[in-house]
Design a protein around this motif. Structure first.
Motif, PDB file in Angstrom:
ATOM      1  N   ASP A  16       0.815  -1.217   0.000  1.00 35.45           N
ATOM      2  CA  ASP A  16       0.000   0.000   0.000  1.00 35.45           C
ATOM      3  C   ASP A  16       0.848   1.267   0.000  1.00 35.45           C
ATOM      4  O   ASP A  16       0.490   2.258  -0.634  1.00 35.45           O
ATOM      5  CB  ASP A  16      -0.962   0.009   1.187  1.00 35.45           C
ATOM      6  CG  ASP A  16      -2.104  -0.988   1.008  1.00 35.45           C
ATOM      7  OD1 ASP A  16      -2.368  -1.371  -0.155  1.00 35.45           O
ATOM      8  OD2 ASP A  16      -2.723  -1.367   2.017  1.00 35.45           O
ATOM      9  N   ARG A  17       1.988   1.239   0.691  1.00 32.39           N
ATOM     10  CA  ARG A  17       2.858   2.427   0.693  1.00 32.39           C
ATOM     11  C   ARG A  17       3.420   2.683  -0.695  1.00 32.39           C
ATOM     12  O   ARG A  17       3.502   3.823  -1.142  1.00 32.39           O
ATOM     13  CB  ARG A  17       3.987   2.259   1.708  1.00 32.39           C
ATOM     14  CG  ARG A  17       3.585   2.640   3.096  1.00 32.39           C
ATOM     15  CD  ARG A  17       4.806   2.974   3.931  1.00 32.39           C
ATOM     16  NE  ARG A  17       4.405   3.370   5.259  1.00 32.39           N
ATOM     17  CZ  ARG A  17       4.695   2.698   6.357  1.00 32.39           C
ATOM     18  NH1 ARG A  17       5.413   1.602   6.295  1.00 32.39           N
ATOM     19  NH2 ARG A  17       4.272   3.133   7.517  1.00 32.39           N
ATOM     20  N   ARG A  62       0.772   4.287  -2.719  1.00 34.10           N
ATOM     21  CA  ARG A  62       0.579   5.693  -2.333  1.00 34.10           C
ATOM     22  C   ARG A  62       1.707   6.556  -2.881  1.00 34.10           C
ATOM     23  O   ARG A  62       1.475   7.673  -3.345  1.00 34.10           O
ATOM     24  CB  ARG A  62       0.450   5.825  -0.814  1.00 34.10           C
ATOM     25  CG  ARG A  62      -0.893   5.294  -0.338  1.00 34.10           C
ATOM     26  CD  ARG A  62      -1.295   5.566   1.100  1.00 34.10           C
ATOM     27  NE  ARG A  62      -0.402   6.271   1.970  1.00 34.10           N
ATOM     28  CZ  ARG A  62       0.056   5.801   3.135  1.00 34.10           C
ATOM     29  NH1 ARG A  62      -0.291   4.608   3.546  1.00 34.10           N
ATOM     30  NH2 ARG A  62       0.837   6.531   3.886  1.00 34.10           N
ATOM     31  N   VAL A  80       3.642   9.453   3.549  1.00 37.73           N
ATOM     32  CA  VAL A  80       3.440   7.997   3.561  1.00 37.73           C
ATOM     33  C   VAL A  80       4.000   7.356   4.825  1.00 37.73           C
ATOM     34  O   VAL A  80       4.087   6.132   4.917  1.00 37.73           O
ATOM     35  CB  VAL A  80       4.025   7.315   2.293  1.00 37.73           C
ATOM     36  CG1 VAL A  80       3.318   7.796   1.048  1.00 37.73           C
ATOM     37  CG2 VAL A  80       5.528   7.501   2.197  1.00 37.73           C
ATOM     38  N   LEU A 135       7.108   7.321   6.276  1.00 36.92           N
ATOM     39  CA  LEU A 135       8.384   6.624   6.153  1.00 36.92           C
ATOM     40  C   LEU A 135       9.518   7.593   6.464  1.00 36.92           C
ATOM     41  O   LEU A 135       9.339   8.806   6.365  1.00 36.92           O
ATOM     42  CB  LEU A 135       8.595   6.106   4.725  1.00 36.92           C
ATOM     43  CG  LEU A 135       7.808   4.892   4.254  1.00 36.92           C
ATOM     44  CD1 LEU A 135       8.007   4.693   2.758  1.00 36.92           C
ATOM     45  CD2 LEU A 135       8.231   3.650   5.019  1.00 36.92           C
ATOM     46  N   CYS A 169      11.991   5.990   2.117  1.00 34.34           N
ATOM     47  CA  CYS A 169      11.176   6.457   0.993  1.00 34.34           C
ATOM     48  C   CYS A 169      12.025   6.543  -0.276  1.00 34.34           C
ATOM     49  O   CYS A 169      11.608   6.108  -1.355  1.00 34.34           O
ATOM     50  CB  CYS A 169      10.549   7.809   1.325  1.00 34.34           C
ATOM     51  SG  CYS A 169       9.389   8.407   0.090  1.00 34.34           S
ATOM     52  N   ARG A 197      12.629   3.136  -1.684  1.00 33.84           N
ATOM     53  CA  ARG A 197      11.429   2.618  -2.366  1.00 33.84           C
ATOM     54  C   ARG A 197      11.276   3.232  -3.748  1.00 33.84           C
ATOM     55  O   ARG A 197      10.953   2.541  -4.713  1.00 33.84           O
ATOM     56  CB  ARG A 197      10.176   2.881  -1.528  1.00 33.84           C
ATOM     57  CG  ARG A 197      10.006   1.908  -0.382  1.00 33.84           C
ATOM     58  CD  ARG A 197       8.690   2.190   0.338  1.00 33.84           C
ATOM     59  NE  ARG A 197       8.547   1.333   1.483  1.00 33.84           N
ATOM     60  CZ  ARG A 197       7.575   0.431   1.629  1.00 33.84           C
ATOM     61  NH1 ARG A 197       6.669   0.270   0.687  1.00 33.84           N
ATOM     62  NH2 ARG A 197       7.501  -0.302   2.706  1.00 33.84           N
TER      63      ARG A 197
END
Length: 154
Positions: free
Chosen positions: A4-5, A8, A28, A30, A35, A38
Motif C-alpha cells: 500500500d505504501r 501511495r 506515507v 516513512l 522512501c 522505495r
C-alpha cells in the motif's frame, strides 16, 4: 510485489513528480531514506517508467484538440511501420492508437487553432495512402490528465 505504501508513493508521484522526498516520506509515514530506497526500487522495477513535466497547452499555444479517425485498406507490417514513422515525426500528434471496430486508428492532435488541422492532414496524406479520415473537434475537456489507477499493480 507492491504494498500500500508503494501504491501511495506512485499515486503521489504521478500527481506531482516534483514533490520532495522529505514531503513524500512524511505523507506515507516513512523515513526519508526508506522512501528514497522505495522510489529507487520502483524505478529499477519499471513501475516508474520516466518523470516528465506537463506543460500548459494554452500557454504553449496549442489549446485545440482534434481527434482524427483513420481507415486504411492496408494492414501489412510494412505499411503500419511507415504510418508509425510518419505520425511520430509530427509533434502535434500526441497520441495514436490502433483500434478494433469500424476505424483502424485514432489520432489525438493538439493545434493552435482548428484551421491548422489541414496542415497536419496534408503532411500525412502526402506520404501514405489512407482510405478515409474523419476528424472531430473537442469542444470541452471533461476529464484529463496523465494519472492511471495504481490499485491493479502487483
Amino acid at each position: 510485489m507492491l504494498d500500500d505504501r508503494d501504491r501511495r508513493i506512485l499515486d503521489m508521484l504521478q500527481k506531482d513528480a516534483g514533490i520532495s522526498v522529505t514531503d513524500l516520506a512524511e505523507r506515507v509515514a516513512l523515513s526519508i531514506s526508506a522512501c528514497s530506497r522505495r522510489i529507487q526500487r520502483l524505478e529499477e522495477s519499471g513501475h516508474i517508467a520516466r518523470r516528465i513535466v506537463v506543460l500548459d497547452r494554452e500557454k504553449m499555444g496549442v489549446p485545440t484538440t482534434v481527434f482524427a479517425l483513420v481507415k486504411t485498406a492496408h494492414h501489412s507490417d510494412e505499411w503500419t511501420e511507415t504510418f508509425r514513422r510518419i505520425i511520430s515525426d509530427i509533434p502535434e500528434i500526441v497520441e495514436a492508437h490502433r483500434l478494433t471496430g469500424n476505424h483502424d486508428y485514432i489520432l489525438k492532435i493538439v493545434l493552435p487553432r482548428v484551421e491548422h488541422y489541414d496542415v497536419i492532414y496534408k503532411q500525412i496524406v502526402r506520404k501514405i495512402e489512407l482510405f478515409d479520415v474523419s476528424a472531430s473537434i473537442s469542444m470541452e475537456l471533461l476529464k484529463g490528465g496523465t494519472a492511471i489507477p495504481v490499485g491493479y499493480a502487483d
